[in-house]
Structure formats: structure tokens, C-alpha cells
Scaffold this motif. Structure first.
Motif, short mmCIF file in Angstrom:
data_model
loop_
_atom_site.label_atom_id
_atom_site.label_comp_id
_atom_site.label_asym_id
_atom_site.label_seq_id
_atom_site.Cartn_x
_atom_site.Cartn_y
_atom_site.Cartn_z
N MET A 142 -9.89 -3.87 -0.23
CA MET A 142 -10.08 -2.61 0.48
C MET A 142 -11.31 -1.91 -0.08
SD MET A 142 -6.09 -1.33 0.50
CE MET A 142 -6.40 0.23 1.33
N ASP A 143 -11.98 -1.12 0.76
CA ASP A 143 -13.14 -0.39 0.25
C ASP A 143 -12.69 0.95 -0.34
OD1 ASP A 143 -13.02 1.59 2.29
OD2 ASP A 143 -14.36 0.45 3.58
N ALA A 144 -13.60 1.59 -1.05
CA ALA A 144 -13.27 2.81 -1.79
C ALA A 144 -12.70 3.90 -0.89
CB ALA A 144 -14.51 3.31 -2.53
N ASP A 145 -13.28 4.09 0.29
CA ASP A 145 -12.79 5.14 1.19
C ASP A 145 -11.34 4.88 1.63
OD1 ASP A 145 -15.19 6.52 1.04
OD2 ASP A 145 -16.01 5.57 2.85
N GLU A 146 -11.02 3.62 1.93
CA GLU A 146 -9.66 3.27 2.32
C GLU A 146 -8.68 3.54 1.18
OE1 GLU A 146 -9.60 -0.54 5.19
OE2 GLU A 146 -10.66 -0.88 3.30
N ILE A 147 -9.09 3.19 -0.03
CA ILE A 147 -8.23 3.39 -1.20
C ILE A 147 -8.01 4.87 -1.45
CG2 ILE A 147 -8.03 3.05 -3.71
CD1 ILE A 147 -9.68 0.41 -3.25
N CYS A 148 -9.07 5.66 -1.38
CA CYS A 148 -8.95 7.10 -1.58
C CYS A 148 -7.99 7.71 -0.56
CB CYS A 148 -10.31 7.78 -1.49
SG CYS A 148 -11.38 7.43 -2.89
N LYS A 149 -8.12 7.28 0.67
CA LYS A 149 -7.24 7.79 1.72
C LYS A 149 -5.79 7.36 1.49
CE LYS A 149 -6.68 7.95 6.72
NZ LYS A 149 -7.15 7.48 8.01
N ALA A 150 -5.60 6.09 1.16
CA ALA A 150 -4.24 5.56 0.96
C ALA A 150 -3.54 6.24 -0.21
CB ALA A 150 -4.28 4.05 0.75
N LEU A 151 -4.28 6.50 -1.29
CA LEU A 151 -3.69 7.09 -2.49
C LEU A 151 -3.86 8.60 -2.57
CD1 LEU A 151 -4.71 4.42 -5.15
CD2 LEU A 151 -2.55 4.62 -3.91
N ASN A 152 -4.56 9.16 -1.59
CA ASN A 152 -4.80 10.59 -1.56
C ASN A 152 -5.48 11.07 -2.85
OD1 ASN A 152 -4.83 13.11 -0.33
ND2 ASN A 152 -2.86 13.70 -1.21
N ILE A 153 -6.56 10.38 -3.20
CA ILE A 153 -7.34 10.75 -4.37
C ILE A 153 -8.78 11.02 -3.96
CG2 ILE A 153 -5.90 9.52 -6.04
CD1 ILE A 153 -7.93 7.22 -6.00
N THR A 154 -9.50 11.72 -4.81
CA THR A 154 -10.90 12.00 -4.52
C THR A 154 -11.75 10.79 -4.88
OG1 THR A 154 -11.35 12.87 -6.73
CG2 THR A 154 -10.56 14.46 -5.06
N SER A 155 -12.96 10.79 -4.36
CA SER A 155 -13.89 9.70 -4.66
C SER A 155 -14.19 9.64 -6.16
CB SER A 155 -15.18 9.90 -3.87
OG SER A 155 -16.11 8.89 -4.19
N ILE A 195 0.84 -1.20 0.00
CA ILE A 195 0.00 0.00 0.00
C ILE A 195 0.87 1.25 0.00
CG2 ILE A 195 -1.65 1.33 1.38
CD1 ILE A 195 -2.84 -1.44 2.21
N ASP A 196 1.93 1.24 0.80
CA ASP A 196 2.86 2.38 0.82
C ASP A 196 3.49 2.60 -0.56
OD1 ASP A 196 2.34 2.83 3.48
OD2 ASP A 196 4.19 1.87 4.20
N HIS A 197 3.83 1.51 -1.24
CA HIS A 197 4.40 1.61 -2.59
C HIS A 197 3.42 2.33 -3.52
CE1 HIS A 197 5.85 0.51 -6.56
NE2 HIS A 197 4.69 -0.08 -6.78
N TYR A 198 2.15 1.92 -3.50
CA TYR A 198 1.17 2.55 -4.37
C TYR A 198 0.87 3.98 -3.93
CZ TYR A 198 0.35 -1.67 -7.07
OH TYR A 198 0.51 -2.74 -7.91
N ARG A 199 0.90 4.22 -2.64
CA ARG A 199 0.70 5.59 -2.14
C ARG A 199 1.80 6.51 -2.67
NH1 ARG A 199 0.52 4.78 3.41
NH2 ARG A 199 -1.71 4.43 3.26
N LYS A 200 3.04 6.04 -2.61
CA LYS A 200 4.17 6.81 -3.10
C LYS A 200 4.04 7.04 -4.60
CE LYS A 200 9.18 6.72 -3.51
NZ LYS A 200 10.36 5.87 -3.47
#
Length: 185
Positions: free
Chosen positions: A146-159, A67-72
């Protein structure tokens, strides 16, 4: 429960690698993430409470590394458009294909292991063709559950950006699979 760091590589390296490789589509990166997992586990060994098995603890660390890899990576990529997208017409509100746009029957028999291996190899190749952020969203949603909210938070993207990315990933995979698997059958 106590940790046995001396046995981590022999006991868990192959399983951790097998878990990471399809999620990052890069053998070298998967190896690096496994090494980082062991390093992080070593540094955090004093904090291990024994609430989970050693194996589960290591897999959790690896999952977070992925997840950190994709966040970066998501910080390095310019966000794709937002709002309504032409791809929205292919899916309903529950993220399923609309009746008129659903893919053709792929005719895959789950009992044929050789065919399954071929299919998963083609799926991996198709996944590699996705844009990095589409791949990240796809892996987090469908492989990490992962659910959409978790993914948005992890990747810092909007819904709305999330929905565009997941729709484009589905369309890209559909087109690639139909070209490289379904139409060859």
C-alpha cells in the motif's frame, strides 16, 4: 462464475491462513480473520458478480479484514510524535538508508532454502517486537504494497506520523536482525 461455499474451507482455508499469519504475527488472530472472511463472504455471496475468481474474491476480503484489524488497533494506540524525528537522519527522501547509515552486508545467499527459512522466522520474531502501530505500517507498506496515503487513511494517522512509524519500524527491524541473525553468522 458461481461460488461454491461448500468447498471454501477445504479449498482455501490453508492458503488464507498462510497469507494472514505473517501479516498479523498471531496464529489465533489469523484463524479468526480467516473465519471472519468466510462469514463475510457468505453474507455477501448474493453480491458476488464473478468479475474475479472465487479465490481472489476471498483473498480480497481477507486483505480488507487485516486492514480493518490494524485500523481498529490504531484507534486504541496513542499516536506517537509528529514532525521531525531523530530517526529521519538515517533515511533519505526516497525512504532508503543514507550512505553512511546503511546496514552492513548481511551475507544471505538466496539459494539456501534452510537459511531462508531461518531468516524469515527471525524476521517474524523481530516484527513481533515492534510496537503495534509500527508493525501495522510495516505490514501495510511492505507486505500489502500500500502507498503512504492509503496507509494514513486506513490507520487515520498523519503523514508525518506515518514517516516516524515507518522509520522506527525500519530501525527496530535492522537492530533486531543484526543482533539475532547477521552477527550470529
Amino acid at each position: 462464475m458461481t461460488l461454491s461455499p461448500s468447498g471454501w474451507i477445504s479449498n482455501y482455508a490453508d492458503a488464507l491462513y498462510a497469507y494472514a499469519k505473517p501479516r498479523v504475527n498471531d496464529a489465533q488472530l489469523a484463524e479468526d480473520l480467516v473465519q471472519e472472511t468466510f462469514l463475510s463472504a457468505w453474507k455477501a455471496r448474493e453480491g458476488f458478480k464473478g468479475e474475479a475468481s472465487e479465490k481472489s474474491w476471498l483473498f480480497t476480503i481477507l486483505k480488507n479484514k487485516i486492514i480493518d484489524h490494524y485500523r481498529k488497533k490504531s484507534k486504541e494506540i496513542i499516536q506517537t510524535g509528529s514532525g521531525q524525528d531523530a530517526t529521519d537522519i538515517f533515511f533519505n527522501g526516497a525512504e532508503h538508508w543514507t550512505e553512511k547509515d546503511k546496514p552492513m552486508n548481511w551475507g544471505i545467499d538466496g539459494a539456501d532454502n534452510i537459511q531462508q527459512k531461518e531468516f524469515y522466522q527471525i524476521l517474524e520474531n523481530c516484527k513481533k517486537k515492534l510496537q503495534q502501530q509500527q508493525q501495522a505500517v510495516f505490514v501495510m507498506k511492505y507486505m500489502e504494497d500500500m502507498d503512504a496515503d492509503e496507509i494514513c487513511k486506513a490507520l487515520n494517522i498523519t503523514s508525518s506520523n506515518y514517516w516516524v512509524l515507518i522509520h522506527r519500524a525500519k530501525l527496530g527491524l535492522r537492530a533486531c536482525l543484526e543482533k539475532n541473525w547477521i552477527n550470529l553468522k
